[in-house]
Design an enzyme around this catalytic site. Sequence first.
Site, PDB file in Angstrom:
ATOM      1  CB  SER A 104      -0.937  -0.002   1.199  1.00 53.61           C
ATOM      2  OG  SER A 104      -1.846  -1.080   1.128  1.00 53.61           O
ATOM      3  CG  ASP A 158     -14.567  -1.385   1.652  1.00 49.69           C
ATOM      4  OD1 ASP A 158     -14.621  -2.471   1.051  1.00 49.69           O
ATOM      5  OD2 ASP A 158     -13.891  -1.198   2.692  1.00 49.69           O
TER       6      ASP A 158
END
Length: 631
Positions: free
Chosen positions: A328, A352
Amino acid sequence: MPQPIPLKDHEKEKHLVNRRLLACAALVFSLCAVLVGRLYVLQVLQHDQQSAVSENNRVHVLPIAPERGLIYDRNGVVLADNKPSFDLTITRERTGGNSAKVLDTLTQVLGLNEDDRKQFDKDLRRGRKPFEPVTLIVGLSEEQIALVAVNQFRLPGLEVEPQFIREYPLGAHFAHSVGYVGRINEKEAKVVDSTEYRGTQSIGKTGIERFYESQLHGHVGYEEVETNAQGRVMRMLNRKAPTPGQDIVLTLDARLQVAAEKALGDRRGSVVVLDPANGDVLAMVSNPSFDPNLFVKGISFKQYAQLRDSIDRPLFNRVLRGLYAPGSTVKPEVAIAGLDSGVITPGSRVFDPGYYELPNYAHKYRNWNRSGDGWVDMYTAIMRSNDTYFYDLAHKLGIDRLHDYMAEFGLGQKVSLDMFEEAAGLMPSAQWKRATRRQAWFPGETLILGIGQGYMQVTPLQLAQATSLLASKGVWHRPHLAMTVGGDAPVDPHPMPDIVLHDKHAWDQVSQGMQMVMHDPRGIARAAAAGAQYRIAGKSGTAQVVAIKQGERYNRDKTLERHRDNALFVGFAPADHPAVVVAVMIENGEAGGRVAGPVVREVMDAYLLDEQGHLKPEYAGAVPPRTTPHT
């Protein structure tokens, strides 16, 4: 009856003697004629040639090795020095044709083993000029010097000569950046300048020692000496002093290097610290390390085998050669790509539920938070490191645009100015996959690329440079170790173009998301920024080492220690006027924010705070922490 006594024939004897005298005179005359003829050939017909041969036998040119340049850190701390040493040399022409016997005696006198004896023969077989000494042993002990002196009558052709050898006062601290020198091997002897390296025994093997070898080495000098028939020097006819090598001042800070090593501890990994304003490498840690002094005199087979075969790979430069999935930590660069291409705005939201699905595909691409974060915008997606948001963004960008933007940040290519060991890494593309694997690129591969997984592989240095570009708002400065070489700053022969965005506010927008990672109550690395006197922009990363099957969860207790996730963290500070960039990678550390984040913070404190723990005046002016995004 008595025999008659024979009478001498004096006339006959006279003729016999005269004939013999004439024969001897003819022989002497012939020999004299041959001698005179030979003298005529040598002194008249071959005068020039024989004069040159005679002069060469009488006068020899002996090399004088130059003193190697010193290496300093940015504050004048010596990182590579020269110390006096006594070396044992042999001149074959002075051994009376019994060099093998002399070496056998030497081996016996010093109590050496068979491997040492074989190495002597190997050294003696190397190409050299007549009467040029060959170094057998570097750095004799006082006891060895005494033994050679006592047995000198048994060791013709051997001499103890003073030399300078390399010394690394700080040992393992700079083994991977400064590098080390070692004895010139047969392969190197074939490619180096035979004139410049006459009399030189060592050459740069790795790091700065190798990259700037020609500048550090200097230029050889010489002495013209007259010798007698036994090769002993009678007098010096001429001398040209050698030119010492150039000194090099590095951008590294020894104090910060030690602080970074302390922060990393005994864990396997790396720390890279950059100045985003100019590309100076302030610290470069690859752990574990090794003592470079072992290689100067010639490391033993046993010692080298221990380093080479160690499962922790201390000889491996993780900063330059280690290839890792960035995880990430590249999400800020992906966000820049989305903003600049118009695919998203800072307020663009994605829902999400804990996973992402491509249209018409049943495969679920999981978010690290299986329960999901609900509606997230770009700021929240960076702050929470939301995988679902970046799956969607990568899908909208497509592999071609994603590849091109990541390449602008230096991912998948060599970025340094003076680090020859650097690996290029890999920033994959559809074209790359067709060329190397003869397969089509699949949409799912684009998704996982958007969160720094899949085929992508970067070095810690590339990761630090990409973060430095975020801090400098796209201004390219290649990372470099040399501040000055011989007093002059190195010049980048192939400068990289700056990253120019359609809307320069995108830099600040992404930076705000990275600051929320550290300072927002929901930020996943807020603990690492607790109590900070300055504002930090950071991003964590946790990258898989081995793949996990669809539907399975990561279970550290069932995973081998060396198969656990790598922990990464990048950041810059102070966020509003960046002065330092730090990138940390910890092999199998598992949690980027929890494990690598505190290392980044500790290194930043070491750089930005004074000895009393107060923010240095030049960095004061950091704004108070914000917890809400601004556009």
